[in-house]
Design a protein around this motif. Structure first.
Motif, PDB file in Angstrom:
ATOM      1  N   MET A  94       0.908  -1.193  -0.026  1.00 36.96           N
ATOM      2  CA  MET A  94      -0.061  -0.048  -0.101  1.00 36.96           C
ATOM      3  C   MET A  94       0.843   1.448  -0.002  1.00 36.96           C
ATOM      4  O   MET A  94       1.466   1.663   0.989  1.00 36.96           O
ATOM      5  CB  MET A  94      -0.994  -0.065   1.250  1.00 36.96           C
ATOM      6  N   ILE A  95       0.780   2.013  -0.916  1.00 34.09           N
ATOM      7  CA  ILE A  95       1.454   3.334  -1.008  1.00 34.09           C
ATOM      8  C   ILE A  95       0.966   4.377  -0.298  1.00 34.09           C
ATOM      9  O   ILE A  95      -0.519   4.706  -0.296  1.00 34.09           O
ATOM     10  CB  ILE A  95       1.531   3.809  -2.434  1.00 34.09           C
ATOM     11  N   ARG A  96       1.594   4.948   0.800  1.00 28.04           N
ATOM     12  CA  ARG A  96       1.053   6.174   1.566  1.00 28.04           C
ATOM     13  C   ARG A  96       1.507   7.343   1.645  1.00 28.04           C
ATOM     14  O   ARG A  96       0.878   8.229   2.056  1.00 28.04           O
ATOM     15  CB  ARG A  96       1.287   5.477   3.029  1.00 28.04           C
ATOM     16  N   MET A  97       2.622   7.331   0.621  1.00 30.61           N
ATOM     17  CA  MET A  97       3.139   8.753   0.545  1.00 30.61           C
ATOM     18  C   MET A  97       3.869   8.756  -0.879  1.00 30.61           C
ATOM     19  O   MET A  97       4.173   7.918  -1.428  1.00 30.61           O
ATOM     20  CB  MET A  97       4.351   9.023   1.468  1.00 30.61           C
ATOM     21  N   LEU A  98       3.508  10.176  -1.702  1.00 29.54           N
ATOM     22  CA  LEU A  98       4.112  10.282  -2.799  1.00 29.54           C
ATOM     23  C   LEU A  98       4.940  11.443  -2.874  1.00 29.54           C
ATOM     24  O   LEU A  98       4.480  12.635  -2.556  1.00 29.54           O
ATOM     25  CB  LEU A  98       3.079  10.358  -4.160  1.00 29.54           C
ATOM     26  N   ALA A  99       6.106  11.429  -3.210  1.00 27.40           N
ATOM     27  CA  ALA A  99       7.144  12.391  -3.281  1.00 27.40           C
ATOM     28  C   ALA A  99       7.382  12.853  -4.857  1.00 27.40           C
ATOM     29  O   ALA A  99       7.747  11.844  -5.344  1.00 27.40           O
ATOM     30  CB  ALA A  99       8.524  11.986  -2.528  1.00 27.40           C
TER      31      ALA A  99
ATOM     32  N   ALA B  32      15.545   5.978  -6.006  1.00 25.34           N
ATOM     33  CA  ALA B  32      16.295   4.690  -5.669  1.00 25.34           C
ATOM     34  C   ALA B  32      15.771   4.170  -4.016  1.00 25.34           C
ATOM     35  O   ALA B  32      15.495   2.879  -4.018  1.00 25.34           O
ATOM     36  CB  ALA B  32      17.854   4.745  -5.278  1.00 25.34           C
ATOM     37  N   GLU B  33      15.393   5.052  -3.341  1.00 24.84           N
ATOM     38  CA  GLU B  33      14.988   4.455  -1.902  1.00 24.84           C
ATOM     39  C   GLU B  33      13.412   4.226  -2.040  1.00 24.84           C
ATOM     40  O   GLU B  33      13.052   3.633  -0.960  1.00 24.84           O
ATOM     41  CB  GLU B  33      15.107   5.871  -0.994  1.00 24.84           C
ATOM     42  N   ALA B  34      12.789   4.845  -2.890  1.00 26.02           N
ATOM     43  CA  ALA B  34      11.269   4.438  -2.975  1.00 26.02           C
ATOM     44  C   ALA B  34      10.941   3.147  -3.278  1.00 26.02           C
ATOM     45  O   ALA B  34      11.452   2.403  -4.023  1.00 26.02           O
ATOM     46  CB  ALA B  34      10.535   5.384  -3.867  1.00 26.02           C
ATOM     47  N   GLY B  35       9.731   2.573  -2.643  1.00 27.82           N
ATOM     48  CA  GLY B  35       9.281   1.241  -3.053  1.00 27.82           C
ATOM     49  C   GLY B  35       8.724   1.226  -4.393  1.00 27.82           C
ATOM     50  O   GLY B  35       8.624   0.224  -5.190  1.00 27.82           O
ATOM     51  N   LEU B  36       8.389   2.488  -5.061  1.00 29.09           N
ATOM     52  CA  LEU B  36       7.706   2.416  -6.481  1.00 29.09           C
ATOM     53  C   LEU B  36       8.278   3.859  -7.263  1.00 29.09           C
ATOM     54  O   LEU B  36       8.002   4.645  -6.199  1.00 29.09           O
ATOM     55  CB  LEU B  36       6.066   2.375  -6.271  1.00 29.09           C
ATOM     56  N   SER B  37       8.897   3.726  -8.113  1.00 26.86           N
ATOM     57  CA  SER B  37       9.484   4.929  -8.622  1.00 26.86           C
ATOM     58  C   SER B  37       8.859   5.215 -10.264  1.00 26.86           C
ATOM     59  O   SER B  37       8.935   4.164 -10.892  1.00 26.86           O
ATOM     60  CB  SER B  37      10.908   4.862  -8.734  1.00 26.86           C
ATOM     61  N   PHE B  38       8.993   6.577 -10.548  1.00 32.84           N
ATOM     62  CA  PHE B  38       8.211   6.920 -11.751  1.00 32.84           C
ATOM     63  C   PHE B  38       9.294   7.875 -12.239  1.00 32.84           C
ATOM     64  O   PHE B  38       9.840   8.865 -11.776  1.00 32.84           O
ATOM     65  CB  PHE B  38       6.915   7.409 -11.707  1.00 32.84           C
TER      66      PHE B  38
ATOM     67  N   GLY C   3      10.117   8.158   8.665  1.00 35.76           N
ATOM     68  CA  GLY C   3      10.500   7.429   9.955  1.00 35.76           C
ATOM     69  C   GLY C   3       9.749   8.301  10.830  1.00 35.76           C
ATOM     70  O   GLY C   3       9.165   7.730  11.791  1.00 35.76           O
ATOM     71  N   ARG C   4       9.472   9.633  10.993  1.00 33.00           N
ATOM     72  CA  ARG C   4       8.767  10.296  11.809  1.00 33.00           C
ATOM     73  C   ARG C   4       7.230  10.052  11.472  1.00 33.00           C
ATOM     74  O   ARG C   4       6.514   9.973  12.590  1.00 33.00           O
ATOM     75  CB  ARG C   4       8.981  11.584  11.437  1.00 33.00           C
ATOM     76  N   HIS C   5       6.890   9.934  10.457  1.00 27.32           N
ATOM     77  CA  HIS C   5       5.274   9.527  10.198  1.00 27.32           C
ATOM     78  C   HIS C   5       5.124   7.870  10.300  1.00 27.32           C
ATOM     79  O   HIS C   5       4.123   7.443   9.963  1.00 27.32           O
ATOM     80  CB  HIS C   5       5.034   9.807   8.768  1.00 27.32           C
ATOM     81  N   GLY C   6       6.031   7.082  10.507  1.00 29.61           N
ATOM     82  CA  GLY C   6       5.884   5.598  10.614  1.00 29.61           C
ATOM     83  C   GLY C   6       5.552   5.113   9.281  1.00 29.61           C
ATOM     84  O   GLY C   6       4.800   3.731   9.196  1.00 29.61           O
ATOM     85  N   ILE C   7       6.194   5.372   8.125  1.00 25.87           N
ATOM     86  CA  ILE C   7       5.856   4.951   6.960  1.00 25.87           C
ATOM     87  C   ILE C   7       7.110   4.299   6.338  1.00 25.87           C
ATOM     88  O   ILE C   7       8.207   4.780   6.371  1.00 25.87           O
ATOM     89  CB  ILE C   7       5.391   6.137   6.020  1.00 25.87           C
ATOM     90  N   PRO C   8       6.993   2.910   6.112  1.00 26.68           N
ATOM     91  CA  PRO C   8       8.285   2.081   5.671  1.00 26.68           C
ATOM     92  C   PRO C   8       8.475   2.757   4.118  1.00 26.68           C
ATOM     93  O   PRO C   8       7.675   3.125   3.335  1.00 26.68           O
ATOM     94  CB  PRO C   8       7.875   0.635   5.669  1.00 26.68           C
ATOM     95  N   LEU C   9       9.702   2.573   3.718  1.00 28.75           N
ATOM     96  CA  LEU C   9      10.125   3.071   2.439  1.00 28.75           C
ATOM     97  C   LEU C   9       9.435   2.429   1.470  1.00 28.75           C
ATOM     98  O   LEU C   9       9.084   2.728   0.094  1.00 28.75           O
ATOM     99  CB  LEU C   9      11.549   3.215   2.303  1.00 28.75           C
ATOM    100  N   GLN C  10       9.009   0.912   1.483  1.00 25.58           N
ATOM    101  CA  GLN C  10       8.363   0.214   0.847  1.00 25.58           C
ATOM    102  C   GLN C  10       6.855   0.968   0.354  1.00 25.58           C
ATOM    103  O   GLN C  10       6.105   0.670  -0.778  1.00 25.58           O
ATOM    104  CB  GLN C  10       8.013  -1.072   1.175  1.00 25.58           C
ATOM    105  N   ALA C  11       6.273   1.859   1.222  1.00 28.79           N
ATOM    106  CA  ALA C  11       5.236   2.457   0.921  1.00 28.79           C
ATOM    107  C   ALA C  11       5.303   3.886   0.606  1.00 28.79           C
ATOM    108  O   ALA C  11       4.363   4.699   0.351  1.00 28.79           O
ATOM    109  CB  ALA C  11       4.330   2.402   2.376  1.00 28.79           C
TER     110      ALA C  11
END
Length: 279
Positions: free
Chosen positions: A1-6, A228-234, A205-213
Motif C-alpha cells: 500500500m502506497i501511503r506517500m508520494l514524493a 532509489a529509496e522509494a518502493g515504487l518509482s516513476f 521515519g517520523r510518520h511511521g511509513i516504511p520506504l516500501q510504502a
C-alpha cells in the motif's frame, strides 16, 4: 500500500513550457490526498520559490509537506512549521566564494532564508527569478556581511558549457559538500550527504511509513537518490537517461500529465491491494 508520494517540481509536476502545473496534475493531487495518500513536494527550489505552488495546491488546507533546498529544509504546510535540517558552514561558503572568484563568468548564489545573495547575475539566475519567483540580491565586496542566516544551500551558475568544463575541478576542490548538477546552468551545493532522499527518509521515519510504502517521481539527477529509496518509482519521458533507466515506470512527459499518470497507477495498485486483503 502506497501511503506517500514524493514529487519533484520542475519538469515533473510543473511545466517549463507553459510555466504552470498542468490542470490534469492539479486534479490528480486532489484525488491523491482524498484517497489518504500524503503528497510531498521534493525540490531544489528554496521555499520562497514554492509558495505559489503550495497555495495553488491548497496544501495548507488539504495537507502535505515540502522538502526544499534539495533536502536541507522541511515545511509542514498544514501546521505552518518550517524547519532547517542542514546548513552550510561559513568556511564552506568562503571556499565556494574563492572558487567562484577564480572562475570569471561563474556566479555564486547563497540562500539566506527567502532570498538568494549572489556575487553576480546571469541567465540561469534570471530564469530562477522570472520562472520560479525567487528574489536575488546582487552584492559586491561586502558579500559576507549579508551571510547572517543559515545557508541551507548555494549554487554555482553560469554558461552550461563553462560549467561542463569546471565541474570536475569543482568536485576535486569542494570535497566537503554535495554537488549536484540540477540543470544545464546549475551546480547545486548542499551540506555533505544532504539530498532529497535524506529528508524523505527522516519524514517517513517520523510518520511511521516504511520506504516500501513510499512512491516517488522525478526527472533529474538530483532525484536519483529518492527514486532509489522509494518502493515504487516513476519518471516522465522528458527525464534524463540515467533516471529513466533506474525507475520502475517511465510515463508520458510532464506536459502530458506524467504526475497524474503516476497517481492513477498508485491508486489502482492500492485499490487492488485492498480488494485482495493485502493491506
Amino acid at each position: 500500500m502506497i501511503r506517500m508520494l514524493a514529487s519533484d517540481i520542475d519538469h515533473t509536476l510543473f511545466s517549463h513550457q507553459t510555466y504552470a502545473i498542468p490542470e490534469v496534475n492539479l486534479k490528480a493531487a486532489d484525488t491523491l490526498r482524498s484517497q489518504g495518500v500524503e503528497l510531498v513536494l521534493a525540490t531544489a527550489r528554496i521555499y520562497a520559490g514554492v509558495r505559489k505552488l503550495e497555495a495553488q495546491l491548497d496544501m495548507r488546507e488539504k495537507g502535505g509537506m515540502i522538502i526544499a533546498s534539495a533536502g536541507a529544509e522541511l515545511i509542514d504546510c498544514r501546521r505552518g512549521i518550517r524547519t532547517v535540517l542542514h546548513s552550510l558552514t561559513r568556511e564552506q561558503i568562503k571556499t565556494l566564494k574563492q572558487f567562484s572568484d577564480a572562475h570569471p563568468g561563474v556566479t555564486l548564489a547563497v540562500q539566506q532564508e527567502d532570498l538568494m545573495v549572489a556575487d553576480g547575475y546571469d541567465a540561469s539566475l534570471d530564469s530562477d527569478r522570472t520562472v520560479v519567483g525567487i528574489d536575488f540580491l546582487v552584492v559586491g565586496s561586502d558579500f559576507f556581511s549579508y551571510m547572517t542566516k543559515p545557508a541551507c544551500m548555494a549554487g554555482l551558475t553560469g554558461d552550461p558549457q563553462q560549467l561542463d568544463d569546471i565541474e570536475f575541478q569543482a568536485r576535486a576542490v569542494l570535497k566537503d559538500v554535495t554537488l549536484t548538477r540540477s540543470g544545464p546552468g546549475f551546480l547545486d551545493v548542499t551540506p555533505q550527504g544532504v539530498h532529497k532522499a535524506l529528508a524523505l527518509k527522516q519524514l517517513c521515519g517520523r510518520h511511521g511509513i516504511p520506504l516500501q510504502a513510499l512512491a516517488a517521481i522525478g526527472d533529474g539527477n538530483n532525484d536519483r537518490e529518492m527514486l532509489a529509496e522509494a518502493g515504487l518509482s516513476f519518471a516522465p519521458s522528458n527525464a534524463v537517461e540515467a533516471v529513466k533507466k533506474q525507475v520502475d515506470f517511465v510515463l508520458g512527459s510532464c506536459e502530458e500529465g506524467a504526475f497524474a499518470q503516476a497517481v492513477a497507477m498508485i491508486l489502482e495498485r492500492n485499490e487492488k491491494e485492498r480488494a485482495h486483503g493485502t493491506v
